[in-house]
Motif scaffolding. Structure first.
Motif, mmCIF file in Angstrom:
data_model
loop_
_atom_site.group_PDB
_atom_site.id
_atom_site.type_symbol
_atom_site.label_atom_id
_atom_site.label_comp_id
_atom_site.label_asym_id
_atom_site.label_seq_id
_atom_site.Cartn_x
_atom_site.Cartn_y
_atom_site.Cartn_z
ATOM 1 N N HIS A 1 0.829 -1.210 0.000
ATOM 2 C CA HIS A 1 0.000 0.000 0.000
ATOM 3 C C HIS A 1 0.863 1.259 0.000
ATOM 4 O O HIS A 1 0.525 2.245 -0.672
ATOM 5 N N LEU A 2 1.948 1.248 0.740
ATOM 6 C CA LEU A 2 2.846 2.409 0.738
ATOM 7 C C LEU A 2 3.406 2.642 -0.662
ATOM 8 O O LEU A 2 3.421 3.771 -1.166
ATOM 9 N N GLY A 3 3.865 1.583 -1.302
ATOM 10 C CA GLY A 3 4.411 1.718 -2.640
ATOM 11 C C GLY A 3 3.379 2.198 -3.642
ATOM 12 O O GLY A 3 3.665 3.056 -4.495
ATOM 13 N N ASP A 4 2.153 1.682 -3.554
ATOM 14 C CA ASP A 4 1.114 2.048 -4.516
ATOM 15 C C ASP A 4 0.668 3.494 -4.350
ATOM 16 O O ASP A 4 0.412 4.197 -5.336
ATOM 17 N N LEU A 5 0.543 3.966 -3.106
ATOM 18 C CA LEU A 5 0.135 5.354 -2.902
ATOM 19 C C LEU A 5 1.171 6.315 -3.487
ATOM 20 O O LEU A 5 0.817 7.332 -4.092
ATOM 21 N N GLY A 6 2.430 5.977 -3.320
ATOM 22 C CA GLY A 6 3.467 6.805 -3.920
ATOM 23 C C GLY A 6 3.415 6.774 -5.432
ATOM 24 O O GLY A 6 3.558 7.806 -6.101
ATOM 25 N N ALA A 7 3.196 5.596 -6.002
ATOM 26 C CA ALA A 7 3.165 5.457 -7.463
ATOM 27 C C ALA A 7 1.952 6.158 -8.064
ATOM 28 O O ALA A 7 2.041 6.747 -9.147
ATOM 29 N N ILE A 8 0.799 6.108 -7.392
ATOM 30 C CA ILE A 8 -0.385 6.816 -7.886
ATOM 31 C C ILE A 8 -0.113 8.321 -7.914
ATOM 32 O O ILE A 8 -0.430 9.021 -8.880
ATOM 33 N N GLY A 9 0.479 8.825 -6.830
ATOM 34 C CA GLY A 9 0.825 10.232 -6.804
ATOM 35 C C GLY A 9 1.775 10.605 -7.923
ATOM 36 O O GLY A 9 1.612 11.642 -8.583
ATOM 37 N N ASN A 10 2.736 9.753 -8.188
ATOM 38 C CA ASN A 10 3.706 10.032 -9.244
ATOM 39 C C ASN A 10 3.037 10.060 -10.616
ATOM 40 O O ASN A 10 3.339 10.922 -11.460
ATOM 41 N N ASP A 11 2.110 9.124 -10.864
ATOM 42 C CA ASP A 11 1.413 9.095 -12.146
ATOM 43 C C ASP A 11 0.497 10.303 -12.326
ATOM 44 O O ASP A 11 0.098 10.624 -13.455
ATOM 45 N N ALA A 12 0.159 10.949 -11.224
ATOM 46 C CA ALA A 12 -0.635 12.178 -11.306
ATOM 47 C C ALA A 12 0.256 13.414 -11.382
ATOM 48 O O ALA A 12 -0.249 14.543 -11.347
ATOM 49 N N GLY A 13 1.560 13.216 -11.474
ATOM 50 C CA GLY A 13 2.487 14.334 -11.589
ATOM 51 C C GLY A 13 2.992 14.863 -10.266
ATOM 52 O O GLY A 13 3.643 15.916 -10.229
#
Length: 516
Positions: free
Chosen positions: A264-276
């Motif tokens: 979950h920690l990794g995914d939340l960071g990756a979602i934020g990154n994909d949103a710029g």
């Protein structure tokens, strides 16, 4: 017990195990009827697989495991080798279609009543007339010049154009092909093709001893190693009637929650990154890295591989380790809470994730969504809550749910589950019972079949296993991605191509666990 209407179809046997399992054999005429009855009662399909039993059963066996309100209902049916055909369940459970296509690729038995008979797992790795899970498959002298051209669905309109993405992607992610049909930027259709990470896992299991099987189970999908290893261990322990020490049960659950936290920690960071929002990626990745280093130091492996074994666990915690993990959990909770506040106030992120990739509760129920994606779309299901096995039966897990069904909802569920896993970790460490961490297995006369069922971070991991005299004769692991990948094709419709990475990452499905 199972749906009463099933009693007229077959005699169902209740397994005397901690997991609620019933099993029975059906005639082919009742195969779809049983599925319809289970669906009518709100059940869903967990797994579908087959066996070559021509030497002992006068045919093949096709198996299906369903979730009902009372637990798992496992049905089986003999398939006549002369026709090698059985009725499809895809009209009842949409997720069955790919499972049935894969079953033909591997075993050569065909589901009837469907239009899509294209190969699923078989690319050019073996000829169309050979089947790796048949007992007479040798794997030698194969001509692999087969099936190099895969027919994708035709364009729905002359005004649309296609965008092929993959199977090789930018970055170090697993391979998968996505074929977009678009009108301008709007996605009208998405078609997936997988199988690029097919490793022959079910065949690799055959002939392994129990220890070798445990090692392989933990490597089916590396981000879910604890869930797979635990479900495999459950199946072995059923067959061998092994009583796992209480301390080992609690340590297993601790590993499972830490696996949930890391993902979950990794995914939340990756979602934020994909949103710029690169800030989110750096912050969450730093927190994940701290957690993984704790895993290495106190558990012996960053991703907790080979920590869960049939009979118990392969590690223990000292009083000092428990105190350090408790302190680390409190620090992590504070950091995640602050990041949640920052992301909630970030207008640019909210604009990207709210009302994006929506799957409403009624569609989620129809498609059989589970795990994070299901709970974000109103599917109030968590194995740790409805059918808690030790030690979850003593922990009162608080399920995280919402009904919006968009990317923002899937993020919200992840945040809630992080805080709940940290609460569970604190309680587990505080109440960790004394005692042994391993009970030896009696494998000398181990014969039979067992089922494992664990709520992994992505959803339920299911494992069916048959052992004869201490060796794996046949098994079938099932990843929730089998059901969730088809749903993703529907979720992206009417959104734009540029938003696909965000929607995709909000599900974060497994290729390796799916391709087997």
């Amino acid at each position: 017990m199972p749906n009463p209407s099933l009693r007229v179809l077959a005699t169902f046997r209740h397994w005397g195990t901690t997991l609620p399992v019933w099993s029975g054999r059906l005639h082919k005429d009742y195969w779809p009827l049983a599925a319809q009855n289970i669906r009518a009662q709100g059940g869903r399909l967990l797994a579908l697989w087959g066996e070559d039993r021509r030497t002992t059963e006068a045919g093949y066996l096709v198996h299906a495991a369903f979730l009902s309100e009372t637990g798992i209902v496992r049905t089986e049916m003999i398939v006549d080798p002369a026709t090698a055909a059985y009725p499809s369940l895809a009209a009842i459970f949409p997720g069955a279609l790919r499972m049935e296509r894969a079953l033909y690729d591997l075993l050569g038995i065909r589901a009837t009543g469907v239009n899509d008979t294209r190969p699923w797992l078989r690319h050019a790795a073996w000829p169309a007339d050979q089947f790796p899970l048949r007992t007479d498959f040798s794997g030698e002298g194969l001509d692999i010049a087969a099936d190099r051209d895969y027919t994708f669905l035709p364009a729905s309109s002359p005004d649309t154009h296609e965008i092929p993405v993959g199977p090789i992607h930018a970055g170090i992610i697993e391979p998968g092909h996505f074929r977009f049909q678009v009108l301008g930027e709007e996605i009208l259709r998405l078609e997936e093709r997988f199988g690029y990470t097919h490793k022959g896992v079910e065949r690799l299991f055959q002939g392994l001893d129990v220890a070798g099987g445990a090692r392989l189970a933990g490597r089916i999908s590396g981000d879910s190693t604890v869930a797979y290893a635990w479900s495999y261990a459950q199946a072995v322990e059923q067959i061998t009637s092994t009583q796992v020490p209480e301390r080992a049960q609690w340590l297993r659950a601790l590993c499972l929650e830490r696996e949930r936290l890391a993902n979950h920690l990794g995914d939340l960071g990756a979602i934020g990154n994909d949103a710029g929002l690169a800030f989110a990626l750096t912050q969450f990745q730093a927190l994940k890295e701290d957690l993984l280093r704790e895993n290495q130091h106190y558990f012996g492996h960053r991703y907790l591989m080979d920590r869960v074994l049939p009979g118990g666990v392969a590690f223990d915690l000292t009083a000092a380790a428990i105190a350090a993990l408790q302190g680390g959990g409190r620090t992590l909770k504070t950091a995640v809470r602050r990041l949640q506040e920052i992301l909630a106030e970030h207008g640019g992120l909210r604009d990207r994730v709210v009302q994006l990739g929506i799957i409403p509760p009624e569609r989620a129920a129809h498609l059989g969504l589970m795990g994070v994606a299901g709970r974000a779309s109103g599917q109030a299901w968590d194995l740790r809550v409805q059918f808690p096995h030790p030690p979850y039966d003593q922990l009162q897990v608080q399920m995280a749910t919402t009904t919006e069904g968009d990317v923002a909802a899937r993020m919200a569920v992840r945040f809630q589950e992080i805080f709940e896993s940290l609460r569970l970790q604190e309680e587990m460490l505080r109440k960790l019972p004394d005692g042994n961490i391993y009970h030896p297995l009696d494998l000398q006369d181990a014969v039979g079949e067992g089922i494992g069922w664990v709520e992994g971070w992505r959803g339920e991991i299911f494992f069916w296993l048959r052992i004869e005299h201490g060796q794996v004769r046949r098994c079938h692991p099932q990843d929730p991605s089998w059901t969730l990948w088809p749903a993703l094709e529907e979720v992206v419709l009417r959104d734009i191509v540029a938003d696909f990475p965000l929607i995709n990452k909000s599900f974060n499905l497994s290729y390796s666990g799916h391709d087997l």
